[in-house]
Design an enzyme around this catalytic site. Sequence first.
Site, PDB file in Angstrom:
ATOM      1  N   VAL A  19       0.710  -4.645  16.534  1.00  0.00           N
ATOM      2  CA  VAL A  19       1.108  -3.498  17.371  1.00  0.00           C
ATOM      3  C   VAL A  19      -0.113  -2.953  18.106  1.00  0.00           C
ATOM      4  O   VAL A  19      -1.244  -3.114  17.655  1.00  0.00           O
ATOM      5  CB  VAL A  19       1.742  -2.358  16.523  1.00  0.00           C
ATOM      6  CG1 VAL A  19       3.111  -2.744  16.026  1.00  0.00           C
ATOM      7  CG2 VAL A  19       0.825  -1.949  15.389  1.00  0.00           C
TER       8      VAL A  19
ATOM      9  N   TRP B 221      -3.293  -7.846   3.245  1.00  0.00           N
ATOM     10  CA  TRP B 221      -2.122  -8.228   2.448  1.00  0.00           C
ATOM     11  C   TRP B 221      -2.504  -9.292   1.431  1.00  0.00           C
ATOM     12  O   TRP B 221      -2.662 -10.458   1.764  1.00  0.00           O
ATOM     13  CB  TRP B 221      -1.006  -8.746   3.375  1.00  0.00           C
ATOM     14  CG  TRP B 221      -0.462  -7.645   4.233  1.00  0.00           C
ATOM     15  CD1 TRP B 221       0.404  -6.672   3.840  1.00  0.00           C
ATOM     16  CD2 TRP B 221      -0.752  -7.386   5.610  1.00  0.00           C
ATOM     17  NE1 TRP B 221       0.666  -5.824   4.890  1.00  0.00           N
ATOM     18  CE2 TRP B 221      -0.026  -6.237   5.977  1.00  0.00           C
ATOM     19  CE3 TRP B 221      -1.556  -8.015   6.568  1.00  0.00           C
ATOM     20  CZ2 TRP B 221      -0.072  -5.705   7.259  1.00  0.00           C
ATOM     21  CZ3 TRP B 221      -1.591  -7.478   7.835  1.00  0.00           C
ATOM     22  CH2 TRP B 221      -0.869  -6.331   8.178  1.00  0.00           C
TER      23      TRP B 221
ATOM     24  N   ALA C 132       7.913  -0.986  16.617  1.00  0.00           N
ATOM     25  CA  ALA C 132       8.307  -1.579  15.334  1.00  0.00           C
ATOM     26  C   ALA C 132       7.749  -0.697  14.235  1.00  0.00           C
ATOM     27  O   ALA C 132       6.742  -0.009  14.432  1.00  0.00           O
ATOM     28  CB  ALA C 132       7.736  -2.989  15.201  1.00  0.00           C
TER      29      ALA C 132
ATOM     30  N   HIS D 296       5.375  -8.634   3.750  1.00  0.00           N
ATOM     31  CA  HIS D 296       6.013  -7.520   4.462  1.00  0.00           C
ATOM     32  C   HIS D 296       7.284  -8.044   5.144  1.00  0.00           C
ATOM     33  O   HIS D 296       7.539  -9.260   5.146  1.00  0.00           O
ATOM     34  CB  HIS D 296       5.062  -6.868   5.474  1.00  0.00           C
ATOM     35  CG  HIS D 296       4.383  -7.817   6.421  1.00  0.00           C
ATOM     36  ND1 HIS D 296       3.546  -7.413   7.429  1.00  0.00           N
ATOM     37  CD2 HIS D 296       4.419  -9.185   6.537  1.00  0.00           C
ATOM     38  CE1 HIS D 296       3.094  -8.460   8.101  1.00  0.00           C
ATOM     39  NE2 HIS D 296       3.612  -9.548   7.572  1.00  0.00           N
TER      40      HIS D 296
ATOM     41  N   ARG E 237       3.196  -8.333  -3.255  1.00  0.00           N
ATOM     42  CA  ARG E 237       1.739  -8.310  -3.027  1.00  0.00           C
ATOM     43  C   ARG E 237       0.993  -8.502  -4.342  1.00  0.00           C
ATOM     44  O   ARG E 237       1.369  -7.914  -5.355  1.00  0.00           O
ATOM     45  CB  ARG E 237       1.318  -7.003  -2.369  1.00  0.00           C
ATOM     46  CG  ARG E 237       1.866  -6.945  -0.963  1.00  0.00           C
ATOM     47  CD  ARG E 237       1.256  -5.890  -0.127  1.00  0.00           C
ATOM     48  NE  ARG E 237       2.069  -5.746   1.082  1.00  0.00           N
ATOM     49  CZ  ARG E 237       1.948  -4.772   1.939  1.00  0.00           C
ATOM     50  NH1 ARG E 237       1.039  -3.845   1.749  1.00  0.00           N
ATOM     51  NH2 ARG E 237       2.722  -4.725   3.004  1.00  0.00           N
TER      52      ARG E 237
ATOM     53  N   GLN F 104      10.769  -3.027   1.494  1.00  0.00           N
ATOM     54  CA  GLN F 104      10.410  -2.455   2.797  1.00  0.00           C
ATOM     55  C   GLN F 104      11.644  -2.464   3.688  1.00  0.00           C
ATOM     56  O   GLN F 104      12.572  -3.252   3.474  1.00  0.00           O
ATOM     57  CB  GLN F 104       9.332  -3.298   3.479  1.00  0.00           C
ATOM     58  CG  GLN F 104       7.925  -3.036   2.967  1.00  0.00           C
ATOM     59  CD  GLN F 104       6.857  -3.658   3.845  1.00  0.00           C
ATOM     60  OE1 GLN F 104       7.129  -4.529   4.662  1.00  0.00           O
ATOM     61  NE2 GLN F 104       5.622  -3.226   3.657  1.00  0.00           N
TER      62      GLN F 104
END
Length: 350
Positions: free
Chosen positions: A260, A157, A318, A177, A203, A217
Amino acid sequence: MLDELNRIRKSASLEIPAAHSSERLEALRIQFLGREQGALTLILRGLKDLPESERKKVGAAANRLRTDLEILFAHQRETLKKGAGTSRLLSERLDVTRPGIRVRRGHLHPITQVLRKIENIFLRMGFTVAEGPEIETEYYNFDALNIPDNHPARDMWDTFWLKPERVKSERLLLRTHTSPVQIRYMEKNAPPIRIISPGVVYRYEATDASHDIEFWQIEGLMVDRHISVGNFKAVISRFFSDLFGGKVEIRLRPAYFPFVEPGFEVDVMCLQCRGQGCSVCSKTGWLEMMGAGMVHPSVFKAVGYNPNPTTGGVQGFAFGMGLDRLVMMNYKIPDVRLMRGGDLRFLKQF
Ligand code: FA5
């Protein structure tokens, strides 16, 4: 001299009230009171050559006349001004019987239109909408999401850092994000959780047909006991079929996101070229729509949840999807940069 004064008084009292324009009035003022050659001015200037007995008499009469003329001029000036007001009133009068002027109606931006559709789909599945700040701290954008300083994943990112470098010992940035909203929400709420969180992210990267530096997003988070990848697939398949009318092919690819485990990316077959390959999908036939996965135990620990299902802990999935790209799919828009270009020829089509 006194005769001359009477002649001036007579002619002025006829001509000044008859002056119908400010130009004419000014010409008369110069004629009678003008500093160089005004008729009355010449008399006043000649007073000094008169014998004393006459000088007083003529001087008094001439000053009286000057005052009277000034009053006449001021009065006529007022009259002309009012007249102008009246003619303006006449020219601007409102004819209430004429047909009105049509006011063009604006409409919602395509992003807002699709966002509302998406929110409704998730609301029907029992999700609520949560929001978070666009200016975020380093902790929420990275550390709490299992991305500590110097972690190579930070390179995923490209970030706009804000100045001053630290506010109350925190580094600030434009969020890259919507995932920080997961943390903020879990800190304040106990499971079970079912939220989506739409918002703008930023970004610092080169732009092309599917990449912008500012885009939307939508984060999704579902946490409860016994939540699995199966639940994710069910929710997301239902979402895409409701959004695109059941005609869309999707695929899950394994992917790495530090917050995650396991993680995957979800691609949608490009509706622009129907999978044939075009500039929108970089000739692959697929467009990456979201990153997703099962919430990492470290993230649960960071917000004080028990991540161990065998001791009554929770699990969850998620996801974070790119709204601009969904809008592109929905309306077959060939370039993401059109969204924020402000070109009315583009916007009027929706
Ligand atoms: C993320 O931002 C993760 N936070 C997503 C996530 C959430 C993963 C929760 C796991 C769990 P990524 O950088 O891949 O992931 O961005 C997510 C989506 O945003 C992409 O799939 C894409 O649809 C969209 N996107 C990414 N970069 C851009 C860009 N420059 N312009 C427009 N859309 C973009």
